[in-house]
Design a protein around this motif. Structure first.
Motif, mmCIF file in Angstrom:
data_model
loop_
_atom_site.group_PDB
_atom_site.id
_atom_site.type_symbol
_atom_site.label_atom_id
_atom_site.label_comp_id
_atom_site.label_asym_id
_atom_site.label_seq_id
_atom_site.Cartn_x
_atom_site.Cartn_y
_atom_site.Cartn_z
ATOM 1 N N PHE A 9 14.382 13.509 15.071
ATOM 2 C CA PHE A 9 13.665 12.244 15.192
ATOM 3 C C PHE A 9 13.835 11.512 13.867
ATOM 4 O O PHE A 9 13.457 12.036 12.816
ATOM 5 N N LEU A 10 14.444 10.327 13.930
ATOM 6 C CA LEU A 10 14.760 9.558 12.727
ATOM 7 C C LEU A 10 14.047 8.218 12.743
ATOM 8 O O LEU A 10 13.980 7.558 13.784
ATOM 9 N N SER A 11 13.558 7.807 11.594
ATOM 10 C CA SER A 11 12.924 6.501 11.466
ATOM 11 C C SER A 11 13.722 5.654 10.487
ATOM 12 O O SER A 11 14.091 6.117 9.407
ATOM 13 N N ASP A 17 6.449 7.223 9.938
ATOM 14 C CA ASP A 17 6.653 8.340 9.023
ATOM 15 C C ASP A 17 6.808 9.641 9.822
ATOM 16 O O ASP A 17 6.805 9.640 11.057
ATOM 17 N N GLU A 18 6.922 10.753 9.120
ATOM 18 C CA GLU A 18 7.159 12.034 9.790
ATOM 19 C C GLU A 18 6.019 12.411 10.743
ATOM 20 O O GLU A 18 6.262 12.935 11.827
ATOM 21 N N THR A 19 4.780 12.109 10.360
ATOM 22 C CA THR A 19 3.647 12.418 11.228
ATOM 23 C C THR A 19 3.755 11.667 12.547
ATOM 24 O O THR A 19 3.549 12.243 13.625
ATOM 25 N N LYS A 20 4.106 10.391 12.488
ATOM 26 C CA LYS A 20 4.253 9.608 13.719
ATOM 27 C C LYS A 20 5.444 10.086 14.542
ATOM 28 O O LYS A 20 5.408 10.061 15.769
ATOM 29 N N LEU A 21 6.501 10.525 13.879
ATOM 30 C CA LEU A 21 7.654 11.061 14.606
ATOM 31 C C LEU A 21 7.279 12.352 15.333
ATOM 32 O O LEU A 21 7.725 12.584 16.455
#
Length: 179
Positions: A9-11, A17-21
């Motif tokens: 999962f890339l933003s 951020d990583e938490t939302k991913l």
């Protein structure tokens, strides 16, 4: 973020951020899935749009990846629920019903869309205004209705209406018979 299945999962936006991913991953696995889940390679979130298009997502069959657009505008996981399910529906279809994008496929017969003005030219003549008539989009929307993650509905609040039923039975392409 990398899921236990190995999906990356890339933003490409500060809004995710990583938490939302990780939350997006949790949303993805709420869709009914089988072994095809392990074949999904990436889910990307981009801040802007796809050119002039207003689309919120796309699936790339050659790379088994999903791209979600407008991540600067849609900053909550729930705002991508239907889009993520729809794009995963493409992934599902390309692994289980590969011929769905071909005229006279067994799927089109079962789906009873032979007499509809289906656009079989999506690969060389895609147009946003014909979106609902491409077989790829119909089967992806079928996946949303049959297997997609759904928000829980408090039936007590709407028990005097048919709204709970209609919340998950509205196909993007209403003229076609429902799946």
């Amino acid at each position: 973020y990398q899921s236990p299945e190995g999906i990356i999962f890339l933003s490409y936006t500060d809004a995710w951020d990583e938490t939302k991913l990780q939350q997006l991953y949790k949303e993805l696995i709420q869709n009914k899935h089988g072994n095809e889940l392990s074949l999904l390679q990436e889910v990307r979130i981009r801040g802007g749009s796809l050119g002039e298009s207003s689309t919120k997502g796309s699936f790339h069959a050659l790379t088994d990846s999903i791209t979600l657009y407008q991540g600067d505008k849609y900053t909550e996981v729930s705002s991508y629920r239907d889009t993520l399910s729809h794009e995963y529906g493409h992934h599902f279809a390309y692994h289980y019903v590969f011929s769905h994008h071909l005229p006279f496929s067994e799927w089109s017969k079962i789906r009873e869309i032979d007499d509809s003005p289906i656009r079989w030219d999506a690969f060389w003549n895609y147009a946003d205004d014909a979106h609902q008539w491409y077989p790829q989009e119909i089967i992806a929307e079928d996946y949303v209705l049959l297997y997609g993650a759904a928000e829980e509905t408090d039936i007590q609040q709407v028990k005097s209406s048919n709204e709970p039923f209609y919340l998950r039975t509205q196909h993007e392409n209403e003229p076609n018979p429902n799946v």
